[in-house]
Write an enzyme that holds these catalytic residues in place. Structure first.
Site, PDB file in Angstrom:
ATOM      1  N   HIS A  31       0.851  -1.200   0.000  1.00  0.00           N
ATOM      2  CA  HIS A  31       0.000   0.000   0.000  1.00  0.00           C
ATOM      3  C   HIS A  31       0.883   1.246   0.000  1.00  0.00           C
ATOM      4  CE1 HIS A  31      -3.772   2.156   0.974  1.00  0.00           C
ATOM      5  NE2 HIS A  31      -3.088   2.855   1.871  1.00  0.00           N
ATOM      6  N   ASP A  33       0.984   5.193   0.336  1.00  0.00           N
ATOM      7  CA  ASP A  33       0.231   6.356   0.810  1.00  0.00           C
ATOM      8  C   ASP A  33       0.819   7.636   0.220  1.00  0.00           C
ATOM      9  OD1 ASP A  33      -1.918   5.479   2.503  1.00  0.00           O
ATOM     10  OD2 ASP A  33      -0.381   4.695   3.861  1.00  0.00           O
ATOM     11  N   HIS A  64      -2.723   4.890  -2.873  1.00  0.00           N
ATOM     12  CA  HIS A  64      -3.826   5.592  -2.210  1.00  0.00           C
ATOM     13  C   HIS A  64      -3.531   7.082  -2.334  1.00  0.00           C
ATOM     14  CE1 HIS A  64      -5.845   6.517   1.948  1.00  0.00           C
ATOM     15  NE2 HIS A  64      -6.514   7.041   0.949  1.00  0.00           N
ATOM     16  N   MET A  66      -4.025  10.522  -1.617  1.00  0.00           N
ATOM     17  CA  MET A  66      -4.639  11.526  -0.728  1.00  0.00           C
ATOM     18  C   MET A  66      -4.208  12.884  -1.259  1.00  0.00           C
ATOM     19  SD  MET A  66      -3.924   9.459   2.781  1.00  0.00           S
ATOM     20  CE  MET A  66      -2.701   8.432   1.992  1.00  0.00           C
ATOM     21  N   MET A 156     -11.858   4.525   4.952  1.00  0.00           N
ATOM     22  CA  MET A 156     -10.883   5.033   5.933  1.00  0.00           C
ATOM     23  C   MET A 156     -11.425   4.847   7.345  1.00  0.00           C
ATOM     24  SD  MET A 156      -8.215   6.097   4.268  1.00  0.00           S
ATOM     25  CE  MET A 156      -7.391   6.477   5.809  1.00  0.00           C
ATOM     26  N   ASP A 194      -8.579   0.970   6.022  1.00  0.00           N
ATOM     27  CA  ASP A 194      -7.261   1.603   6.165  1.00  0.00           C
ATOM     28  C   ASP A 194      -7.234   2.519   7.387  1.00  0.00           C
ATOM     29  OD1 ASP A 194      -4.808   2.794   5.755  1.00  0.00           O
ATOM     30  OD2 ASP A 194      -5.358   3.788   3.872  1.00  0.00           O
TER      31      ASP A 194
HETATM   32  C1  DX5 Z   1      -3.539   7.207   6.782  1.00  0.00           C
HETATM   33  C2  DX5 Z   1      -3.003   6.289   5.688  1.00  0.00           C
HETATM   34  C3  DX5 Z   1      -2.900   4.876   6.174  1.00  0.00           C
HETATM   35  C4  DX5 Z   1      -1.982   4.740   7.330  1.00  0.00           C
HETATM   36  C5  DX5 Z   1      -2.054   3.367   7.919  1.00  0.00           C
HETATM   37  O1  DX5 Z   1      -3.359   8.478   6.434  1.00  0.00           O
HETATM   38  O2  DX5 Z   1      -3.837   6.305   4.577  1.00  0.00           O
HETATM   39  O3  DX5 Z   1      -2.592   3.975   5.142  1.00  0.00           O
HETATM   40  O4  DX5 Z   1      -0.665   5.086   7.033  1.00  0.00           O
HETATM   41  O5  DX5 Z   1      -1.227   3.328   9.036  1.00  0.00           O
HETATM   42  P1  DX5 Z   1      -1.686   2.665  10.410  1.00  0.00           P
HETATM   43  O6  DX5 Z   1      -1.936   1.211  10.100  1.00  0.00           O
HETATM   44  O7  DX5 Z   1      -0.502   2.896  11.276  1.00  0.00           O
HETATM   45  O8  DX5 Z   1      -2.919   3.356  10.870  1.00  0.00           O
HETATM   46 ZN    ZN Z   2      -3.663   4.553   2.981  1.00  0.00          ZN
END
Ligand code: DX5
Ligand code: ZN
Length: 234
Positions: A31, A33, A64, A66, A156, A194
């Site tokens: 994944h 981010d 992902h 964002m 989320m 997530d």
């Molecule tokens: C949040 C991200 C997640 C996050 C997950 O902003 O999209 O993917 O990094 O990390 P954990 O598992 O530590 O919550």
């Molecule tokens: Zn994520």
């Protein structure tokens, strides 16, 4: 249950090694981010780190995004053959201040359907699969019109921006509702959750209909990745 370690939580001084360790421990996806400092209050990494991960690891990768303007990021990620590209339904929506320098975007009345459809088409036309992500404050009905067109629904369970936050339990109802809609309409999308996921909540997520969980901190803070994967899947 499939597991997608979020490399955002890995030790960046040994990132390549950590990704290979995740793969050999039995992780299913990687994944990525991707944060632009505008849609979420943090910057992460982009195409170069993602390409490095793709080049050393044969697992499927999901990006992902964002970011406020996903249109600008599809080509680079499709080019490096990231299998899934996920963007947020809240693009163009209102921003809510959460205090302490944090914020979250949500959907006002409805997302702009033409824009959402155009982004999905762009992802697919470049050879990747399209995913839609939903922030905690956004109701599931905001993505409902697009559920027949996507391959991944990312729910989320924290307000995005940072690894290591606490799981928001209200997402459970959204998961169950999404699984019901999928079954009723025979849609193909997989459900991914997530944020704040680990051995304590993975069973409940599976029972609610989740196919794949992201694990950032829980995965990379585990002393033994093989044992972590075994616990998550048992
Ligand atoms: C949040 C991200 C997640 C996050 C997950 O902003 O999209 O993917 O990094 O990390 P954990 O598992 O530590 O919550
Ligand atoms: Zn994520």
């Amino acid at each position: 249950m499939k597991i997608a370690p979020s490399i955002l939580a890995a030790d960046f001084s040994r990132l390549g090694e950590e990704i290979k360790k995740a793969e050999s421990a039995g992780a299913d996806w990687i994944h990525l981010d991707i944060m632009d400092g505008h849609f979420v209050p943090n910057l992460s990494f982009g195409e170069a780190i993602s390409a490095m991960s793709k080049s050393i690891c044969s697992l499927p990768h999901d990006a992902h995004l964002m970011v406020s303007d996903p249109e600008n990021y599809i080509e680079p990620f499709a080019k490096i053959k990231v299998e899934y590209i996920t963007f947020h339904i809240e693009i163009g929506g209102p921003r809510t201040d959460l205090g302490q320098g944090r914020w979250v975007y949500s959907v006002a009345k409805a997302a702009d359907p033409n824009r959402i459809k155009a982004v999905i088409s762009k992802i697919e036309s470049l050879g990747s699969k399209a995913g839609l992500a939903v922030n905690p404050p956004t109701p599931l009905k905001a993505v409902e019109p697009f559920l027949g067109q996507i391959d991944l629904l990312l729910l989320m369970s924290v307000n995005p921006g940072f690894a290591g936050q606490k799981f928001i339990p209200e997402v459970m109802d959204k998961i169950r509702a999404a699984a019901q809609i999928r079954q009723k309409n025979r849609y193909r999308f997989q459900i991914m959750v997530d944020g704040g996921v680990g051995p304590d909540n993975v069973k409940a997520l599976e029972a609610a209909g989740v196919d794949i969980v992201v694990a950032g901190s829980a995965f990379f803070k585990a002393a033994d990745y093989v044992e972590f994967v075994r616990r998550m899947k048992s």
